[in-house]
Design a protein around this motif. Structure first.
Motif, PDB file in Angstrom:
ATOM      1  N   ASN A 197       0.771  -1.073   0.100  1.00  0.00           N
ATOM      2  CA  ASN A 197      -0.136  -0.194  -0.068  1.00  0.00           C
ATOM      3  C   ASN A 197       0.701   1.401   0.131  1.00  0.00           C
ATOM      4  O   ASN A 197       0.332   2.369  -0.330  1.00  0.00           O
ATOM      5  CB  ASN A 197      -0.881   0.090   1.181  1.00  0.00           C
ATOM      6  CG  ASN A 197      -1.811  -1.118   1.044  1.00  0.00           C
ATOM      7  OD1 ASN A 197      -2.669  -1.278   0.217  1.00  0.00           O
ATOM      8  ND2 ASN A 197      -1.837  -1.967   2.162  1.00  0.00           N
ATOM      9  N   LEU A 198       2.072   1.215   0.584  1.00  0.00           N
ATOM     10  CA  LEU A 198       2.628   2.600   0.957  1.00  0.00           C
ATOM     11  C   LEU A 198       3.846   2.952  -0.246  1.00  0.00           C
ATOM     12  O   LEU A 198       4.634   3.623   0.046  1.00  0.00           O
ATOM     13  CB  LEU A 198       3.136   2.720   2.228  1.00  0.00           C
ATOM     14  CG  LEU A 198       2.249   2.471   3.322  1.00  0.00           C
ATOM     15  CD1 LEU A 198       2.844   2.714   4.567  1.00  0.00           C
ATOM     16  CD2 LEU A 198       0.900   3.348   3.044  1.00  0.00           C
ATOM     17  N   ARG A 199       3.816   2.213  -1.326  1.00  0.00           N
ATOM     18  CA  ARG A 199       4.731   2.658  -2.380  1.00  0.00           C
ATOM     19  C   ARG A 199       4.565   4.046  -2.881  1.00  0.00           C
ATOM     20  O   ARG A 199       3.377   4.340  -3.082  1.00  0.00           O
ATOM     21  CB  ARG A 199       4.713   1.452  -3.452  1.00  0.00           C
ATOM     22  CG  ARG A 199       5.539   0.285  -3.176  1.00  0.00           C
ATOM     23  CD  ARG A 199       4.930  -0.942  -4.345  1.00  0.00           C
ATOM     24  NE  ARG A 199       3.830  -1.434  -4.021  1.00  0.00           N
ATOM     25  CZ  ARG A 199       2.843  -1.382  -4.844  1.00  0.00           C
ATOM     26  NH1 ARG A 199       3.395  -1.078  -6.264  1.00  0.00           N
ATOM     27  NH2 ARG A 199       1.625  -1.931  -4.878  1.00  0.00           N
TER      28      ARG A 199
ATOM     29  N   MET B   1      -2.549   8.816   7.448  1.00  0.00           N
ATOM     30  CA  MET B   1      -3.219   8.095   6.396  1.00  0.00           C
ATOM     31  C   MET B   1      -4.391   8.731   5.816  1.00  0.00           C
ATOM     32  O   MET B   1      -5.381   8.890   6.748  1.00  0.00           O
ATOM     33  CB  MET B   1      -3.045   6.809   6.785  1.00  0.00           C
ATOM     34  CG  MET B   1      -2.377   5.795   6.038  1.00  0.00           C
ATOM     35  SD  MET B   1      -2.653   3.987   6.633  1.00  0.00           S
ATOM     36  CE  MET B   1      -1.428   3.696   7.721  1.00  0.00           C
ATOM     37  N   ASP B   2      -4.881   8.824   4.725  1.00  0.00           N
ATOM     38  CA  ASP B   2      -6.233   9.067   4.053  1.00  0.00           C
ATOM     39  C   ASP B   2      -7.016   7.802   4.389  1.00  0.00           C
ATOM     40  O   ASP B   2      -6.581   6.771   4.592  1.00  0.00           O
ATOM     41  CB  ASP B   2      -6.154   9.721   2.843  1.00  0.00           C
ATOM     42  CG  ASP B   2      -5.935   8.797   1.854  1.00  0.00           C
ATOM     43  OD1 ASP B   2      -6.972   7.950   1.469  1.00  0.00           O
ATOM     44  OD2 ASP B   2      -4.926   8.777   1.411  1.00  0.00           O
ATOM     45  N   THR B   8      -8.132  -0.061   3.271  1.00  0.00           N
ATOM     46  CA  THR B   8      -7.665  -1.132   2.410  1.00  0.00           C
ATOM     47  C   THR B   8      -6.560  -1.531   3.397  1.00  0.00           C
ATOM     48  O   THR B   8      -6.355  -2.788   3.365  1.00  0.00           O
ATOM     49  CB  THR B   8      -7.028  -0.627   0.962  1.00  0.00           C
ATOM     50  OG1 THR B   8      -6.365   0.433   0.884  1.00  0.00           O
ATOM     51  CG2 THR B   8      -8.088  -0.769  -0.064  1.00  0.00           C
ATOM     52  N   THR B   9      -5.632  -0.800   3.930  1.00  0.00           N
ATOM     53  CA  THR B   9      -4.606  -1.419   4.662  1.00  0.00           C
ATOM     54  C   THR B   9      -5.134  -2.370   5.887  1.00  0.00           C
ATOM     55  O   THR B   9      -4.799  -3.476   6.011  1.00  0.00           O
ATOM     56  CB  THR B   9      -3.926  -0.213   5.224  1.00  0.00           C
ATOM     57  OG1 THR B   9      -3.401   0.759   4.430  1.00  0.00           O
ATOM     58  CG2 THR B   9      -2.617  -0.712   5.885  1.00  0.00           C
ATOM     59  N   TYR B  10      -5.994  -1.784   6.459  1.00  0.00           N
ATOM     60  CA  TYR B  10      -6.513  -2.601   7.612  1.00  0.00           C
ATOM     61  C   TYR B  10      -7.303  -3.860   7.462  1.00  0.00           C
ATOM     62  O   TYR B  10      -7.185  -4.899   7.753  1.00  0.00           O
ATOM     63  CB  TYR B  10      -7.519  -1.982   8.407  1.00  0.00           C
ATOM     64  CG  TYR B  10      -6.834  -0.907   9.459  1.00  0.00           C
ATOM     65  CD1 TYR B  10      -6.129   0.078   9.151  1.00  0.00           C
ATOM     66  CD2 TYR B  10      -6.588  -1.414  10.709  1.00  0.00           C
ATOM     67  CE1 TYR B  10      -5.279   0.952  10.077  1.00  0.00           C
ATOM     68  CE2 TYR B  10      -5.950  -0.471  11.857  1.00  0.00           C
ATOM     69  CZ  TYR B  10      -5.408   0.571  11.299  1.00  0.00           C
ATOM     70  OH  TYR B  10      -4.598   1.356  12.156  1.00  0.00           O
ATOM     71  N   LYS B  11      -8.116  -3.823   5.887  1.00  0.00           N
ATOM     72  CA  LYS B  11      -8.555  -5.022   5.601  1.00  0.00           C
ATOM     73  C   LYS B  11      -7.668  -5.915   5.126  1.00  0.00           C
ATOM     74  O   LYS B  11      -7.930  -7.207   5.450  1.00  0.00           O
ATOM     75  CB  LYS B  11      -9.590  -4.535   4.295  1.00  0.00           C
ATOM     76  CG  LYS B  11     -11.121  -4.104   4.722  1.00  0.00           C
ATOM     77  CD  LYS B  11     -11.776  -3.950   3.584  1.00  0.00           C
ATOM     78  CE  LYS B  11     -12.967  -3.174   4.063  1.00  0.00           C
ATOM     79  NZ  LYS B  11     -13.751  -2.515   2.835  1.00  0.00           N
TER      80      LYS B  11
END
Ligand code: HEM
Ligand SMILES: [Cu+2]
Lengths: 583, 184
Positions: A197-199, B1-2, B8-11
C-alpha cells in the motif's frame, strides 16, 4: 508527520516507533544472540574433537555443575547443541536478518515515511525481546535448557521426565518460541501491507528492487508457515502438561510403562517440517535479495534477468511448501510417497540454478568493485552452489537413507543455509551501514574478516561431508564411543581448529561495527553510487525519512552503466530521457 | 493516512491474519487426517449442542450484515451489534454444553476414557472458541463505539472489520464442524 518532536532517551532508543531504530534493535539483539550461539558451538566442538578431555574454558563458562573438572556433561552437550541451533536459526537468521533489513529497507526503498503501523512494528520487536529473555533464562535453570534438538521431536521433548533438559528447559523453550512466532507474525503482517500500500508514486511492483520482492515473499511464507508450528507446539504442550497422547504411545521409562496410547511421533514430524522447510527459505530468501542488490551495484551492471529472479523467488517459495517429506524418508514412509517428495525436492534445483546463473551473468564482465559487502555476496554465491549440490544428493530418497542424520546433513545445511544466510547478512550490514549510521566501516578489517571467515567456514563444514559418508551420526556426545569412528578424530580436530579461528575473527567484525559507529569516517550521501531510493534520503536520519515530498520513481532500480548517461548509475528518481526505453 | 488507504490497509491486515489462522487450523485438521489413517482410531458421535452452536454463530453473522446495512443508511446499528454479541455468548455456552455431553458419553480430553480422537475434538473446538472470544471482544468494542455514535455513513470501518472476522469465524466453524462430523 513532524520531523521534530521532543524525544526522551526512552522514546528514541527503547520504545521507538521509527522503523530505522527498530531495525537497529533487531540487528543488535541478533548480533548479541549470534555471539552467544557461536560460543556454544565452540564449547561443544571441543568435546567433539577431544571427547572426555578436560578444558578449563568449559568449566569457566559452564561451571562445576555442567563441566565437572572441565569435562562437558553429556546432558549439557545436548542442551548446547539444541540452543545453538535454535538461536542461530530463529534468533539470528530469522529475526536478526529479516527483522533488520525488512524494517530498515522497506520504507526507505519503496518511498514511505514509515511502516504501515509503527505500533505493530514496535510490538513485534518487544515480543522478540521477551522471547529472547525467556530463552536466555532457560540457560540458568537447574535442569538446564531444552535438549531435544532445534527440531524438538517427541517423545524426548514431550516427556518431562525423559532427560533433564526435557523439563523446565523445554517449557521455557516452548514459551519463548510462542512469543517468537507472535513477533514474526506481527512483523510479517506489517511488511506485507506496507509493500502493498505505501509505495510512492511510480513505484510499481515491477520497479521494486529485488530485495523488496524477497522480503515480501518471505513475509508471506512466514505468515503461512509459522501458524502450523504453533499448532504442532500446542499439541505438544497438551502432551507434556495434560497427559494427552497426540504424539506418544507405548513408552516404557525405567521399567515403568506410561499410560500414553495411540499417539504418533511421526505426526509431529509432519507438522514440524511443514513449517521447517519453508523456514529454511525464510532464512535464505532475504539473503538472496540482499545479494542481488549488492552484486548489481558493485558490478555496475543491471541485475541479469530481473523477471526471472522474481519468478524464481516465487517458485522457490511455492515449492518449499510441498517438499517437507524429504526430512522424513526414513520414517517408514511409503516408497511411492518418498519418490513424490524426491521429485518435488529436485524441482527446487531449477529456480535455484536460475538464480545462480543470473548472479554469475551479472558479474560477467562487470566493472567489479570488491568492497567487503561484495566479497560476502560472492561468498554467498559460492556457498549456495556448494550446499545446493549436496541438497540434490539428499533429495534423492535412495541416497538420503544412507546419510540421513549424519554429518553429511550437518555439512549440507550449514553451508547452504547457515553460511549463505550469514554471508547475506554480513553483505547487508557492510553495504547499508553508511545509511544506518552515517559512517563507513573500515575496509581493511572487512577484508580480513571476509577472508578468514570464508576459509575457516569451509574448513569447518566441508570435511563434515566425509565424516557423514563414513557414517558418523550427528548429535552424538562422543565420537570415540564406537571404535569404527576412531579413525575420524583427525578430521574432527581440524574442524574444531577452524571453528575456533572462525569464531575469533568475528570479534574483528564486532569491533569494526561498534568502532565505526563512533569513529568511522563520515559517509557521503550515496557512497556506493546506487540507484535505489534509500540513498536519496539525507545523511542525518529523520522521522519520515524525506524532509519534503517523497520523491517520485521514474524508472526501475537497475540502471547501471546505461548508455547515453554521464554517470554510471541513474537514480530511480531521474525521469526517462526523451526516447529512452525503460530497460 | 487518508481514509481510503486506511480502509484497504486494515482490511488487508485482517485478510492476511485470517489466512494465518486458517493455516493454524489446517495444521490441526491435517494432523487428524494423518492420525485417523493409523490403527486404533475410534469414531465419536457429535453431541447435538454443536448443531445448535452452528446455528447461533450464523445468526450472529446475519445481525452483523444487518448492522452494516443500517449504518450505510446513516442510522445507528448498536442494537444489532449487541444481538451478535449475545449470539457469541450463547455460542460459547453451547460449546461448553457440548463438552459436558461428551463427558457424559465417557469421551474425555485426557486420561482413562480418552482417545486421540476425543483429545483432538476437544483441542480443535477449544482453539476455535479462543478465536471466537477474540471476535467477541472486537464485537463488544464496535458495540460501545456504536453506542457512542462513532460510526457514520462514510466511516464504518470498525463494523466492517468486525463482520469480516465474524463471517470468517463462522465459515471456519462450519468447516471444522463438518470435518469433525465426518472424520471423527
Ligand atoms: C537453498 C536453501 C536450502 C536450505 C536453507 C536448506 C536447509 C536444510 C536444513 C536446515 C536441513 C536439515 C534439517 C535438520 O535435519 O536439522 C536440510 C536437510 C535437507 N535438505 Fe536442504 N536446504 C536447502 C537446499 C536444499 C536443496 C536445493 C535440496 C535438494 C535439491 C535440499 C535437500 C535436503 C534434504 C533432502 C534434506 C534432508 C536430509 C536428511 O535429513 O537426511 N536442500 N536442508
Ligand atoms: Cu527441507
Amino acid at each position: 508527520m513532524s520531523d521534530h518532536h521532543n524525544e526522551t532517551f526512552l522514546s528514541k532508543y527503547i520504545f521507538s516507533l521509527d522503523h530505522k531504530m527498530i531495525a537497529k534493535q533487531f540487528l543488535i539483539t541478533g548480533m548479541f544472540m549470534g555471539v552467544v550461539g557461536m560460543l556454544m558451538s565452540i564449547l561443544f566442538r571441543l568435546q567433539l574433537s577431544n571427547p572426555g578431555e578436560s578444558f578449563a574454558v568449559l568449566e569457566w563458562f559452564l561451571g562445576e555443575k555442567w563441566a565437572p573438572d572441565g569435562v562437558l556433561d553429556p546432558n549439557m552437550y545436548l542442551a548446547l547443541v539444541t540452543m545453538h541451533g535454535t538461536i542461530l536459526i530463529f534468533w539470528v537468521l530469522t529475526a536478526g536478518l529479516t527483522g533488520t533489513f525488512a524494517n530498515f529497507l522497506i520504507p526507505l526503498q519503496i518511498g514511505a515515511r514509515d511502516m504501515a503501523s509503527g505500533f505493530i512494528n514496535m510490538l513485534s520487536y518487544w515480543f522478540f525481546f521477551a522471547a529472547t529473555i525467556v530463552l536466555l533464562t532457560s540457560l540458568f535453570v537447574e535442569t538446564g535448557p531444552a535438549s531435544a534438538g532445534w527440531t524438538i521431536y517427541p517423545p524426548l521433548s514431550a516427556l518431562p521426565q525423559a532427560i533433564p533438559g526435557s523439563g523446565l528447559g523445554q517449557d521455557l523453550w516452548l514459551i519463548a518460541m510462542t512469543l517468537f512466532i507472535v513477533s514474526s507474525l506481527l512483523g510479517g503482517l506489517n511488511y506485507i501491507v506496507t509493500i502493498l500500500n505505501l509505495r510512492t508514486k511510480g513505484m510499481s511492483m515491477t520497479r521494486l528492487p529485488l530485495v523488496m520482492w524477497a522480503l515480501f515473499i518471505v513475509a508471506i511464507l512466514g505468515v503461512l508457515s509459522f501458524p502450523v508450528l504453533l499448532s504442532a507446539s500446542l499439541l505438544l504442550v497438551f502432551d507434556r502438561t495434560f497427559g494427552t497422547s497426540f504424539y506418544l504411545s507405548d513408552i516404557v521409562i525405567a521399567g515403568e510403562a506410561l499410560h500414553h496410547t495411540g499417539g504418533s511421533p511421526i505426526l509431529f514430524e509432519h507438522l514440524f517440517w511443514f513449517l521447517g522447510h519453508p523456514e529454511v527459505y525464510i532464512i535464505l530468501l532475504p539473503a538472496l535479495g540482499i545479494v542481488s542488490e549488492v552484486i548489481s551495484v558493485n558490478s555496475r551492471k543491471p541485475i541479469f534477468g530481473y523477471k526471472a529472479m522474481v519468478i524464481s523467488l516465487m517458485a522457490i517459495a511455492f515449492l518449499s511448501f510441498i517438499v517437507w517429506g524429504h526430512h522424513m524418508f526414513i520414517t517408514g514412509m511409503d516408497p511411492f510417497l518418498g519418490s513424490v517428495f524426491t521429485f518435488t525436492t529436485l524441482l527446487i534445483a531449477i529456480p535455484s540454478a536460475v538464480k545462480v546463473f543470473n548472479y554469475l551473468a551479472t558479474l560477467w564482465r562487470g566493472s567489479i568493485r570488491f568492497t567487503p559487502a561484495m566479497l560476502f555476496a560472492i561468498g554467498f554465491v559460492s556457498t549456495f552452489i556448494t550446499g545446493g549440490l549436496t541438497g540434490i544428493v539428499l533429495g534423492d530418497s535412495a541416497l538420503d537413507i544412507n546419510v540421513h542424520d549424519t554429518y553429511f546433513v550437518v555439512g549440507h545445511f550449514h553451508i547452504v543455509m547457515g553460511l549463505s544466510a550469514i554471508y547475506g547478512m554480513f553483505a547487508g550490514v557492510y553495504h547499508w551501514f553508511p545509511k544506518m549510521y552515517g559512517k563507513m566501516m573500515n575496509k581493511k578489517l572487512g577484508y580480513i574478516h571476509f577472508w578468514v571467515t570464508f576459509i575457516s567456514a569451509y574448513g569447518v563444514f566441508f570435511p563434515m561431508h566425509f565424516l557423514g559418508l563414513a557414517g558418523l551420526p550427528r548429535r552424538y556426545y562422543s565420537n570415540t564411543a564406537f571404535p569404527m569412528f576412531e579413525g575420524l578424530t583427525n578430521i574432527n580436530e581440524i574442524i574444531t581448529f577452524f571453528a575456533i579461528v572462525g569464531g575469533i575473527v568475528q570479534v574483528l567484525f564486532i569491533f569494526n561495527f561498534f568502532y565505526s559507529i563512533f569513529y568511522g569516517t563520515k559517509a557521503s550521501k550515496n557512497p556506493w553510487g546506487s540507484t535505489t531510493l534509500e540513498w536519496t534520503t539525507p545523511i542525518e536520519r529523520i522521522h519520515g525519512n524525506w524532509p519534503g515530498e517523497i520523491p517520485t520513481v521514474r524508472r526501475w532500480a537497475y540502471d547501471y552503466s546505461k548508455p547515453g548517461h554521464d554517470t554510471d548509475f541513474v537514480p530511480q528518481t531521474e525521469p526517462l530521457k526523451e526516447g529512452e526505453e525503460e530497460h | 493516512m487518508d481514509l481510503n488507504l486506511k480502509n484497504t490497509t486494515y482490511k488487508q491486515l485482517l485478510w492476511i491474519g485470517m489466512a494465518s489462522i486458517t493455516l493454524f487450523f489446517a495444521g490441526l485438521t491435517s494432523a487428524v487426517i494423518v492420525r485417523s489413517s493409523e490403527s486404533g482410531w475410534q469414531d465419536i458421535s457429535m453431541p447435538r449442542y454443536f448443531w445448535y452452536s452452528t446455528f447461533v454463530i450464523i445468526l450472529g453473522s446475519a445481525f452483523l450484515i444487518m448492522s452494516k446495512k443500517i449504518v450505510r443508511r446513516g442510522k445507528n446499528p448498536a442494537d444489532y451489534i449487541f444481538l451478535t454479541f449475545v449470539c457469541g455468548v450463547i455460542f460459547a455456552i453451547f460449546q461448553f454444553k457440548g463438552w459436558s455431553a461428551l463427558v457424559d458419553q465417557g469421551k474425555f480430553f485426557v486420561g482413562e476414557g480418552s482417545s486421540p480422537a476425543s483429545s483432538f475434538l476437544y483441542v480443535i473446538t477449544f482453539a476455535h472458541l479462543i478465536h471466537v472470544i477474540g471476535g467477541l471482544i472486537s464485537v463488544f468494542i464496535t458495540y460501545t463505539k456504536s453506542v457512542n455514535s462513532k460510526y457514520s455513513k462514510e466511516n464504518y470501518l470498525g463494523i466492517e472489520l468486525t463482520s469480516i472476522y465474524w463471517h470468517f469465524l463462522d465459515i471456519l466453524w462450519i468447516y471444522l464442524f463438518a470435518f469433525l462430523l465426518y472424520i471423527i
